[in-house]
Design a protein around this motif. Structure first.
Motif, PDB file in Angstrom:
ATOM      1  N   ILE A 383       0.834  -1.214   0.000  1.00 42.27           N
ATOM      2  CA  ILE A 383       0.000   0.000   0.000  1.00 42.27           C
ATOM      3  C   ILE A 383       0.869   1.264   0.000  1.00 42.27           C
ATOM      4  O   ILE A 383       0.547   2.246  -0.669  1.00 42.27           O
ATOM      5  CB  ILE A 383      -1.027  -0.001   1.162  1.00 42.27           C
ATOM      6  N   ILE A 384       2.008   1.206   0.689  1.00 41.90           N
ATOM      7  CA  ILE A 384       2.854   2.414   0.704  1.00 41.90           C
ATOM      8  C   ILE A 384       3.457   2.656  -0.681  1.00 41.90           C
ATOM      9  O   ILE A 384       3.467   3.778  -1.187  1.00 41.90           O
ATOM     10  CB  ILE A 384       3.944   2.334   1.799  1.00 41.90           C
ATOM     11  N   VAL A 385       3.931   1.584  -1.327  1.00 45.43           N
ATOM     12  CA  VAL A 385       4.533   1.745  -2.656  1.00 45.43           C
ATOM     13  C   VAL A 385       3.484   2.280  -3.638  1.00 45.43           C
ATOM     14  O   VAL A 385       3.723   3.248  -4.368  1.00 45.43           O
ATOM     15  CB  VAL A 385       5.139   0.397  -3.146  1.00 45.43           C
ATOM     16  N   GLU A 386       2.286   1.684  -3.639  1.00 48.10           N
ATOM     17  CA  GLU A 386       1.229   2.137  -4.562  1.00 48.10           C
ATOM     18  C   GLU A 386       0.821   3.580  -4.261  1.00 48.10           C
ATOM     19  O   GLU A 386       0.549   4.365  -5.169  1.00 48.10           O
ATOM     20  CB  GLU A 386       0.003   1.225  -4.451  1.00 48.10           C
ATOM     21  N   THR A 387       0.796   3.926  -2.993  1.00 47.12           N
ATOM     22  CA  THR A 387       0.390   5.283  -2.606  1.00 47.12           C
ATOM     23  C   THR A 387       1.422   6.313  -3.049  1.00 47.12           C
ATOM     24  O   THR A 387       1.075   7.399  -3.531  1.00 47.12           O
ATOM     25  CB  THR A 387       0.172   5.336  -1.078  1.00 47.12           C
ATOM     26  N   LYS A 388       2.682   5.957  -2.915  1.00 42.51           N
ATOM     27  CA  LYS A 388       3.727   6.892  -3.345  1.00 42.51           C
ATOM     28  C   LYS A 388       3.647   7.112  -4.865  1.00 42.51           C
ATOM     29  O   LYS A 388       3.792   8.233  -5.350  1.00 42.51           O
ATOM     30  CB  LYS A 388       5.113   6.378  -2.932  1.00 42.51           C
ATOM     31  N   GLU A 389       3.374   6.032  -5.606  1.00 42.84           N
ATOM     32  CA  GLU A 389       3.230   6.166  -7.070  1.00 42.84           C
ATOM     33  C   GLU A 389       2.050   7.088  -7.403  1.00 42.84           C
ATOM     34  O   GLU A 389       2.127   7.940  -8.277  1.00 42.84           O
ATOM     35  CB  GLU A 389       2.993   4.780  -7.701  1.00 42.84           C
ATOM     36  N   ASP A 390       0.959   6.895  -6.653  1.00 45.55           N
ATOM     37  CA  ASP A 390      -0.252   7.696  -6.858  1.00 45.55           C
ATOM     38  C   ASP A 390       0.042   9.186  -6.611  1.00 45.55           C
ATOM     39  O   ASP A 390      -0.378  10.067  -7.380  1.00 45.55           O
ATOM     40  CB  ASP A 390      -1.337   7.174  -5.888  1.00 45.55           C
ATOM     41  N   LEU A 391       0.791   9.464  -5.533  1.00 43.81           N
ATOM     42  CA  LEU A 391       1.123  10.857  -5.200  1.00 43.81           C
ATOM     43  C   LEU A 391       1.909  11.511  -6.339  1.00 43.81           C
ATOM     44  O   LEU A 391       1.601  12.638  -6.752  1.00 43.81           O
ATOM     45  CB  LEU A 391       1.980  10.898  -3.921  1.00 43.81           C
ATOM     46  N   ILE A 392       2.897  10.760  -6.840  1.00 51.43           N
ATOM     47  CA  ILE A 392       3.756  11.331  -7.899  1.00 51.43           C
ATOM     48  C   ILE A 392       2.923  11.557  -9.163  1.00 51.43           C
ATOM     49  O   ILE A 392       2.962  12.635  -9.772  1.00 51.43           O
ATOM     50  CB  ILE A 392       4.958  10.393  -8.172  1.00 51.43           C
ATOM     51  N   LYS A 393       2.125  10.533  -9.528  1.00 51.64           N
ATOM     52  CA  LYS A 393       1.315  10.616 -10.751  1.00 51.64           C
ATOM     53  C   LYS A 393       0.363  11.816 -10.702  1.00 51.64           C
ATOM     54  O   LYS A 393       0.103  12.453 -11.711  1.00 51.64           O
ATOM     55  CB  LYS A 393       0.512   9.317 -10.865  1.00 51.64           C
ATOM     56  N   ASN A 394      -0.146  12.130  -9.525  1.00 47.62           N
ATOM     57  CA  ASN A 394      -1.140  13.203  -9.410  1.00 47.62           C
ATOM     58  C   ASN A 394      -0.560  14.517  -8.901  1.00 47.62           C
ATOM     59  O   ASN A 394      -1.299  15.433  -8.537  1.00 47.62           O
ATOM     60  CB  ASN A 394      -2.299  12.737  -8.524  1.00 47.62           C
ATOM     61  N   ASN A 395       0.791  14.561  -8.908  1.00 52.88           N
ATOM     62  CA  ASN A 395       1.471  15.801  -8.563  1.00 52.88           C
ATOM     63  C   ASN A 395       0.994  16.376  -7.222  1.00 52.88           C
ATOM     64  O   ASN A 395       0.631  17.539  -7.125  1.00 52.88           O
ATOM     65  CB  ASN A 395       1.266  16.818  -9.700  1.00 52.88           C
ATOM     66  N   LEU A 396       0.989  15.515  -6.198  1.00 57.23           N
ATOM     67  CA  LEU A 396       0.544  15.944  -4.876  1.00 57.23           C
ATOM     68  C   LEU A 396       1.699  15.844  -3.880  1.00 57.23           C
ATOM     69  O   LEU A 396       2.537  14.934  -3.984  1.00 57.23           O
ATOM     70  CB  LEU A 396      -0.607  15.055  -4.395  1.00 57.23           C
ATOM     71  N   THR A 397       1.734  16.782  -2.905  1.00 56.48           N
ATOM     72  CA  THR A 397       2.757  16.734  -1.861  1.00 56.48           C
ATOM     73  C   THR A 397       2.170  15.968  -0.672  1.00 56.48           C
ATOM     74  O   THR A 397       1.187  16.408  -0.080  1.00 56.48           O
ATOM     75  CB  THR A 397       3.125  18.162  -1.396  1.00 56.48           C
ATOM     76  N   GLY A 398       2.775  14.837  -0.318  1.00 49.16           N
ATOM     77  CA  GLY A 398       2.228  14.045   0.783  1.00 49.16           C
ATOM     78  C   GLY A 398       3.281  13.186   1.441  1.00 49.16           C
ATOM     79  O   GLY A 398       3.301  11.955   1.286  1.00 49.16           O
ATOM     80  N   PRO A 399       4.205  13.811   2.213  1.00 49.20           N
ATOM     81  CA  PRO A 399       5.201  12.997   2.917  1.00 49.20           C
ATOM     82  C   PRO A 399       4.515  11.950   3.792  1.00 49.20           C
ATOM     83  O   PRO A 399       3.420  12.201   4.301  1.00 49.20           O
ATOM     84  CB  PRO A 399       5.967  14.010   3.771  1.00 49.20           C
ATOM     85  N   ILE A 400       5.169  10.808   3.959  1.00 50.63           N
ATOM     86  CA  ILE A 400       4.547   9.695   4.697  1.00 50.63           C
ATOM     87  C   ILE A 400       5.268   9.459   6.018  1.00 50.63           C
ATOM     88  O   ILE A 400       6.495   9.379   6.072  1.00 50.63           O
ATOM     89  CB  ILE A 400       4.572   8.412   3.831  1.00 50.63           C
ATOM     90  N   ALA A 401       4.467   9.365   7.090  1.00 50.85           N
ATOM     91  CA  ALA A 401       4.996   8.989   8.411  1.00 50.85           C
ATOM     92  C   ALA A 401       4.040   7.948   8.962  1.00 50.85           C
ATOM     93  O   ALA A 401       2.827   8.130   8.881  1.00 50.85           O
ATOM     94  CB  ALA A 401       5.035  10.203   9.330  1.00 50.85           C
ATOM     95  N   GLY A 402       4.580   6.864   9.506  1.00 55.74           N
ATOM     96  CA  GLY A 402       3.654   5.805   9.900  1.00 55.74           C
ATOM     97  C   GLY A 402       4.000   5.129  11.204  1.00 55.74           C
ATOM     98  O   GLY A 402       5.172   4.978  11.556  1.00 55.74           O
ATOM     99  N   HIS A 403       2.940   4.749  11.938  1.00 61.11           N
ATOM    100  CA  HIS A 403       3.109   3.891  13.114  1.00 61.11           C
ATOM    101  C   HIS A 403       3.186   2.468  12.570  1.00 61.11           C
ATOM    102  O   HIS A 403       2.239   1.685  12.639  1.00 61.11           O
ATOM    103  CB  HIS A 403       1.926   4.057  14.063  1.00 61.11           C
ATOM    104  N   VAL A 404       4.345   2.166  12.008  1.00 57.27           N
ATOM    105  CA  VAL A 404       4.471   1.022  11.121  1.00 57.27           C
ATOM    106  C   VAL A 404       4.261  -0.308  11.866  1.00 57.27           C
ATOM    107  O   VAL A 404       3.775  -1.282  11.281  1.00 57.27           O
ATOM    108  CB  VAL A 404       5.838   1.130  10.389  1.00 57.27           C
ATOM    109  N   GLY A 405       4.526  -0.319  13.146  1.00 49.97           N
ATOM    110  CA  GLY A 405       4.333  -1.548  13.924  1.00 49.97           C
ATOM    111  C   GLY A 405       2.866  -1.938  14.027  1.00 49.97           C
ATOM    112  O   GLY A 405       2.531  -3.093  14.317  1.00 49.97           O
ATOM    113  N   ASP A 406       1.972  -0.967  13.788  1.00 52.33           N
ATOM    114  CA  ASP A 406       0.527  -1.253  13.811  1.00 52.33           C
ATOM    115  C   ASP A 406      -0.063  -1.327  12.405  1.00 52.33           C
ATOM    116  O   ASP A 406      -1.284  -1.456  12.256  1.00 52.33           O
ATOM    117  CB  ASP A 406      -0.224  -0.135  14.556  1.00 52.33           C
ATOM    118  N   GLY A 407       0.751  -1.142  11.381  1.00 54.74           N
ATOM    119  CA  GLY A 407       0.232  -1.132  10.008  1.00 54.74           C
ATOM    120  C   GLY A 407      -0.512   0.152   9.679  1.00 54.74           C
ATOM    121  O   GLY A 407      -1.302   0.211   8.735  1.00 54.74           O
TER     122      GLY A 407
END
Ligand SMILES: Cc1cc2nc3c(=O)[nH]c(=O)nc-3n(C[C@H](O)[C@H](O)[C@H](O)COP(=O)(O)OP(=O)(O)OC[C@H]3O[C@@H](n4cnc5c(N)ncnc54)[C@H](O)[C@@H]3O)c2cc1C
Length: 499
Positions: A383-407
């Motif tokens: 989901i993170i990889v697909e989301t990053k691709e989506d952000l780039i494709k749609n020219n949006l600024t959206g840095p990602i920070a995650g509580h990764v241990g909880d998904g």
């Protein structure tokens, strides 16, 4: 007669449903707003009822991008008896009630969509009944998490649930908040033992029985967790009893850089699988790292990164750290930086907690909006990889920070609120992201709640039978739909509730 009014309210189609409360409030207006307000004042005093525009506007918005919906009045009760008396009056005159904690919510939860009265609970700020030997404490709704932890400092105890903001503990219960420590200590759902709640008709209840605080219970339906996450739509929380924890003997923090999202998340899964009782494990993508470096004057490598923290005895920490280091190295982790002293650790976590402001600083003058989907851990890299691709494709600024241990992860979207095209792309993106999470067996909201923006997504997530059950519960507790109307559930008719 009041019940009949309530039934009619729930059998109206959408437009008249929305008009209904306004008309009811108008009805009370025709009785004389002054009359209602003077009754409010006789309950809690002249200076604790405000109709001033600045005060109303301050209470009509939170930290989200949702527009301000100011209430008609703001009351500042001092005790549960006042809350109950005010609620009885609102119930009598069909006036909507909106609870307000500290206004740090991110989903538009405090907006008075249908007007009404905001209950600002900041004056109810006592810490009651600390039981050190039982590891629990009861607090009023004006107490924030930082105030509680400052109070507890000398007791050797602390309350670990930590949303980035210094939110009120009852607001945190109302939104089922969590934060960086949830992977080890759980969310509000796991840490609330009992709640005192004022219902829409002014009745005062205790979800686990008055004064009760057992660590576990099998006694009847779990009403405590019905109110945790109810976002002010079922009642006003006027006390919460919370679990406390011993302050760990020792803590170590670390930062580690990875070549890809996949390797960072693989490390997380393997650390958890190895049984390391990690206290915090936070993922930041390279865009977020760059923003944090700039905002907090740091110089970490601009790569996918994990921030980690370990709690325990000196001996157990050594073991945890050794295992974690080996796992991250086997996943090509590099640039390890361990920090044991409090100052370095605090600097590191301050940078993480300032991620929201660091993201906003990427585009001065723009607004931030945070998504908060949560998926099973194994689905996180996809989901993170697909989301990053989506952000780039749609020219949006959206840095990602995650509580990764909880998904659970956030795209901290930074947008120009005056750019209609960008707002359109933002909405389409956030919908796609939520649906991606649902398709991967996850949820549209891991911690911020539903509020206004995710009501349709909630229906998709839960399905119609579960939504109907929720509507029935809402109807049972609040048949006049006075408690924070328009939030969590889409407007519904009594017929639709009956399927
Ligand atoms: C910078 C930043 C970082 C954040 N990080 C996180 C995070 O990591 N994790 C997280 O979970 N959240 C996070 N949040 C969101 C926010 O802090 C939480 O949602 C918090 O729980 C809201 O508490 P509050 O007291 O400010 O509630 P408010 O914003 O005042 O209200 C939120 C909702 O709860 C209801 N409510 C408030 N008090 C009561 C009450 N006593 N009884 C009944 N209903 C009530 C309101 O009606 C509203 O619907 C962050 C916010 C900011 C600004």
């Amino acid at each position: 007669m009041l019940l009949r009014r309530g039934l009619r309210a729930f059998s109206c189609p959408l437009s008249s449903f929305q008009c209904r409360t306004i008309n009811s409030w108008n009805f009370s207006r025709s009785l004389g707003v002054e009359n209602v307000l003077s009754q409010f004042k006789s309950i809690c005093g002249e200076d604790r009822v405000s109709v001033g525009q600045a005060v109303r506007e301050q209470h009509g918005r939170d930290e989200s991008m949702h527009r301000c919906c100011a209430p008609d009045a703001v009351v500042f009760p001092h005790c549960v008896e006042e809350v109950s008396a005010l609620a009885k009056l609102c119930h009598l005159y069909n006036v909507p009630m909106i609870p307000f904690g500290t206004g740090t919510g991110l989903e538009g939860g405090v907006g008075a969509l249908e007007g009404g009265v905001c209950f600002s609970l900041r004056n109810m700020d006592k810490i009651l009944d600390l039981h050190m030997e039982d590891f629990d404490v009861t607090v009023e709704p004006g107490v924030t998490r930082k105030t509680l932890n400052t109070y507890l400092r000398d007791t050797g105890l602390w309350f670990p649930v930590d949303p980035g903001a210094d939110a009120s503990l009852c607001g945190m219960a109302a939104t089922s908040a969590s934060g960086t420590n949830a992977v080890r200590y759980g969310t509000m759902r796991e840490n609330v033992l009992n709640l005192e709640v004022v219902l829409a008709d002014g009745t005062i209840i205790h979800t686990a029985g008055k004064g009760r605080r057992p660590r576990k219970t099998a006694a009847g339906y779990n009403l405590t967790n019905l109110f945790v996450g109810s976002e002010g739509t079922l009642g006003i929380i006027t006390k919460t009893t919370l679990r406390l924890y011993g302050i760990p003997e020792a803590m170590v923090s670390a930062v580690c850089t990875f070549p890809s999202v996949q390797t960072a998340v693989d490390s997380t899964v393997q650390i958890l699988q190895a049984g390391v009782p990690i206290a915090r494990i936070e993922f930041l993508d390279e865009v977020m790292m760059d923003a944090c470096n700039r905002y907090s004057s740091l110089s970490y490598p601009v790569n996918p990164t994990l921030f980690l923290e370990f709690h325990g005895s000196e001996g157990s920490l050594e073991e945890q750290v050794k295992t974690t280091e080996a796992i991250t190295q086997s996943n090509d982790g590099s640039n390890f930086q361990w920090a044991q002293d409090a100052e370095t650790r605090n600097r590191l976590w301050a940078a993480r907690h300032n991620a929201w402001y660091a993201a906003q600083a990427l585009r001065p003058g723009c607004k931030a909006y945070s998504t908060d989907v949560c998926v099973p851990l194994s689905q996180l890299p996809q989901i993170i990889v697909e989301t990053k691709e989506d952000l780039i494709k749609n020219n949006l600024t959206g840095p990602i920070a995650g509580h990764v241990g909880d998904g659970n992860f956030h795209c901290l979207m930074v947008v120009d609120p005056n750019d209609k095209d960008e707002l359109h792309r933002l909405h389409a993106f956030t919908d796609r992201l939520a649906r991606r999470a649902l398709a991967l067996d996850g949820t549209c909201t891991g911690e911020h709640g539903v509020g206004l923006g995710k009501r349709s997504l909630l229906q998709e997530e839960l399905g119609c039978h579960t939504i109907h059950l929720m509507q029935s519960l809402k109807y049972t507790l609040d048949p006049k739909n006075l408690m924070n109307p328009g939030k969590v559930l889409l407007p519904f008719s009594r017929e639709s509730r009956q399927g």
